[in-house]
Write an enzyme that holds these catalytic residues in place. Sequence first.
Site, PDB file in Angstrom:
ATOM      1  N   ASP A  13      -2.537  10.510  -5.517  1.00  0.00           N
ATOM      2  CA  ASP A  13      -2.033   9.743  -4.389  1.00  0.00           C
ATOM      3  C   ASP A  13      -2.563   8.314  -4.553  1.00  0.00           C
ATOM      4  OD1 ASP A  13      -1.032   9.185  -1.691  1.00  0.00           O
ATOM      5  OD2 ASP A  13      -3.155   9.111  -1.172  1.00  0.00           O
ATOM      6  N   THR A  17      -2.743   5.378  -2.095  1.00  0.00           N
ATOM      7  CA  THR A  17      -3.524   4.742  -1.038  1.00  0.00           C
ATOM      8  C   THR A  17      -4.726   5.598  -0.654  1.00  0.00           C
ATOM      9  OG1 THR A  17      -1.498   3.745  -0.186  1.00  0.00           O
ATOM     10  CG2 THR A  17      -3.423   3.744   1.264  1.00  0.00           C
ATOM     11  N   THR A  25       3.357   7.954  -4.178  1.00  0.00           N
ATOM     12  CA  THR A  25       3.091   7.070  -3.045  1.00  0.00           C
ATOM     13  C   THR A  25       4.340   6.874  -2.200  1.00  0.00           C
ATOM     14  OG1 THR A  25       2.347   4.849  -2.409  1.00  0.00           O
ATOM     15  CG2 THR A  25       3.578   5.038  -4.458  1.00  0.00           C
ATOM     16  N   GLY A  26       4.131   6.583  -0.956  1.00  0.00           N
ATOM     17  CA  GLY A  26       5.236   6.243  -0.076  1.00  0.00           C
ATOM     18  C   GLY A  26       5.561   4.768  -0.091  1.00  0.00           C
ATOM     19  N   ASP A  48      -0.998  14.805   2.118  1.00  0.00           N
ATOM     20  CA  ASP A  48      -1.217  15.291   0.755  1.00  0.00           C
ATOM     21  C   ASP A  48      -1.457  16.794   0.716  1.00  0.00           C
ATOM     22  OD1 ASP A  48      -1.102  12.696  -0.335  1.00  0.00           O
ATOM     23  OD2 ASP A  48      -3.202  12.344   0.166  1.00  0.00           O
TER      24      ASP A  48
END
Length: 666
Positions: free
Chosen positions: A341, A343, A494-495, A545
């Site tokens: 992930d 962030t 990631t978004g 997550d």
Amino acid sequence: MHAGHEAMFRRRFVVSTLLSVPVLLYSETLQGWLGFSVPAFPGSEWLTPVFAVIVFAYGGVPFLRMAVPELRERSPGMMTLISMAITVAFGYSLASLLFPTTAFFWELVTLIDIMLLGHWIEMRSIRRASSALDELAKLLPDTAERLTEDGDTETVPVGELAAGDLVLVRPGASVPADGVVESGESDVNEAMITGESRPVSKEPDDQVIGGTINGDGSLRVRISATGEETTLAGIMRLVEEAQQSTSRTQRLADRAAGWLFYVALAAAAVTAIAWTVAVGFDASVVERVVTVLVIACPHALGLAIPLVVAINTSLAAGNGMLIRDRTAMERARGLDTIVFDKTGTLTEGEHGVVGVGTTDAIGESEAVALAAAVEGDSEHVIARAVREAAADRDLTVPETRDFEAIKGRGVRGTVDGETVHVGGPNLLTQLDTAVPDDLRAFADEAGANAQTVVYLLRGGEPVAAFALADVIRPESYRVVDALHGLGIEVAMLTGDAADVADAVADELGIDTVFAEVLPEDKDRHVAGLQEAGKLVGMVGDGVNDAPALARADVGIAIGSGTDVAVQSADIVLVQNNPMDVARLVALSRASYRKMQQNLVWAAGYNVVALPLAAGVLAPWGILLSPAVGALLMSLSTVIVAINAQFLRRADLDLTDGDGAPTAAPA
């Protein structure tokens, strides 16, 4: 349990060995071999059988008792084999008193003594390797100094502390429970909890963990969690779960021990038949059968895996890695793709100043100090980033008057009688101000890297620009290189927008990027990699997550992440250090090599020793007595134990002298 068994086996070994001395001294066989004699006296012929019976009753019967559960569950194993061996030896020895056969008492007592010695060594090794929980429990102090309403201190048991209590932590004392520093500054040693080798600076509003050691300063800590809710208690639960779980390799070793029982019975039967046919049934046949049963005892096989797993768990905990599922720890050695992930895992999760551009009218340090002054009263993420940049540079920030937040555009203030603005492009539009060419080039480059740009204006004219981005952790560069060195592909999930994700991926050298991913779709991308034949590890820290962590072959949670993420993971990294992911893989591979070596030795030992015990070399005059068989068996156990201890030397640094990553062997 292991400590109690260790004491029992040690005591019985010492007593049985002392009782065996008269048996050995008055053994006619040993006297003939070694050429010595001892004084005889009336009744001395009974010393050998009497002391041998005592040794059997004191040192041998415990093995018979421990074999009962195996037989009751119809799952014969090590204790059943030992019991069979010493029972046959004991029965034959008593028969020698009634029939004209060679006495067998000295072999019986030495067999029992060596069995006791092997179990003592085994229990001691496992107890030492499995002491992680005891060591963790010792970290918490028994008492704490609680501050009363009038400012005095009272000494209370740690168990009486409650959330909201204010405690005094003196220099050198242990922090009694999790909490937040209210006043005072100090460096706290968190190595025993997080694996961080350097003391961590603590000041007001910083969190402290129960069980860590305060440095030279004095701290007043407001307790936030006690008892089972503390970080240390959580770590202890995870370690206990790991110690109680059974690894895949351990299950294989347990099955192998069961198979060995039947192999030993078959080998003993074949030996008895073959020797009876060859020489007729006599004492030598019984001796061959007993030797086969002794050689087959699966001490080394039983110790091969548990000791490695125990040391692995202890090493992992000492390096800030908590194993919740041992099978996942074993799977980690085969990972070929690890997904991070972005962030909060590869990045700090908050904006920071990553670049400063200035005109000739101002210097870089002055620009940062001036912007920090104007942003002093703002709580915006950009304002915090600018203030942290000034603090990192140890700059003196001037005083600001007439602060004003301009909604959607920036801030304004007066510094040394001059109006200063800080804001984005919308602020420039409102002020109808053009960007100088040198700052425009800086802004274009920052935009290409998906970085946010804000401007500093003095007297209405832009004089500096700041590029801000989610700051990449310094360790992230190292972990990507280290994983590549281990032959593992690195992916990022990631978004964030694609341009932001690509900029971070290019900076770190990441192989695959999944950007603009909705939280509910993260596990779908992990599943896609698995469908492509990848063995996937997932590293994350947030609630969103958790599904991906559960879906991955190995889920790895950052310890500072949410409880949901931690509970969904197989392995928890106590520190916020991505480099621990590479260390995890290296430790898994090193542990698996030790398991393989121990299994090969334990199995290979039986493959070679069983035919030898059966007497295949008898035509060449090579025969093993039961005592020598027991000695070889115990030697095999010791070799396995020593080899497992070498795991403690595993190099988990993964860097060379220059700090560059190095590849650990697969």
